[in-house]
Design a protein around this motif. Structure first.
Motif: not given
Length: 301
Positions: A231, A233-238, A242-245, A301
């Motif tokens: 959450d 280190t990775a981005d939402s596409a991967k 939603t990353a960082g949620k 992922c």
């Protein structure tokens, strides 16, 4: 090709075949004919997405104990239906309010909140229906055992209770035992149940059963810690979500509690414990379960 590469290739082939078998079974059991478009929402929530980790754990454990393959497939799909229903409800505005899941709009975004709520309800009911087929193809005693394992993992002492604690913990600091307890319910209970439902389809000693329970519990913690790390280190596409949620919602996580490096070390220890427990089962055919554990604990992922 060395032995390790060959083993990995074998696991990749097994995983692809098992994932396809689960996908076919789910498509056959989650039918589009439910009224007022409900079937479409149910299929959207379940099909064409996800790693199918929980079904794979059921199938691999069943194979390891020479279990009933037909019952194992029903159990595998029932666990996935419970998982899918929980995601539908968790994503709704009244809980996590997410708009992206498995790389596509969440069910309530696509179909509306009321339809999403009903789709989740219907998926939960179908999960238990699968475990008690009308043709008695699953022995009654096994059906009862599987239903109980699934119900305990999904209810107040399992997934639902963990989600309640998670929602109540927003903006608060939890110590490590409290965080572990929350995630043993919210995430770990259903993963552990996947292992134990697979074991229930065959004959297992009490000693092996205890170690399989430890394996499932340790794997559940490893999964959650890696999820917390990704959450950050990775981005939402991967990720497909939603990353960082977690940070945006001020939720306590293993990363927020102990930092990224220590969280990774914690995940490594949990994975090592899972492997140790599996080795202590005495089961001969456990290679796929070891590979599944690595797949969980080393995923990106």
């Amino acid at each position: 090709m060395n032995a390790r590469t060959s083993e990995n290739a074998s696991f990749v082939a097994w995983r692809a075949q098992a994932q396809q078998a689960v996908e076919t079974a789910l498509s056959n059991w989650v039918l589009p004919g439910a009224p007022a478009g409900l079937g479409d929402a149910m299929r959207y929530a379940v099909l064409d997405g996800g790693k199918r980790l929980r079904p794979l754990l059921v199938l691999a454990t069943s194979e390891a104990v020479s279990g009933d393959a037909a019952a194992a497939m029903r159990a595998a799909c029932s666990v996935e239906l419970i998982h899918a229903y929980s995601l539908v409800h968790d994503d709704m505005p009244c809980m996590d309010n997410d708009v992206l899941r498995r790389g596509k709009p969440t069910v309530h975004v696509k179909f509306g909140e009321a339809q999403a709520l009903l789709a989740g309800d219907a998926l939960q009911a179908l999960a238990f229906e699968l475990l008690v087929p009308g043709d008695a193809s699953v022995p009654l005693g096994l059906s009862v055992a599987l239903c109980r394992l699934l119900a305990l993992s999904a209810g107040a002492d399992g997934m639902a209770g963990g989600q309640a604690v998670d929602l109540a913990s927003v903006g608060k600091s939890l110590d490590l035992p409290s965080l572990e307890a929350m995630h043993r319910r919210k995430t770990g209970a259903l993963l552990q149940a996947s292992v134990m439902m697979g074991a229930a389809t065959g004959q297992v000693s009490s000693e092996a059963t205890a170690q399989l329970q430890r394996f499932g519990a340790s794997l559940g913690l490893a999964f959650q810690v890696v999820d917390d790390i990704l959450d950050v280190t990775a981005d939402s596409a991967k990720l497909g979500k939603t990353a960082g949620k977690d940070a945006a919602c001020d939720k306590p996580t293993f990363v927020s509690l102990m930092g990224l490096e220590s969280a990774q070390q914690y995940a490594d220890r949990a994975l090592a414990e899972a492997h140790d427990a599996l080795s202590q089962t005495g089961l001969v055919h456990r290679d796929v379960l070891h590979s599944l554990a690595d797949w969980v604990g080393r995923r990106d992922c």
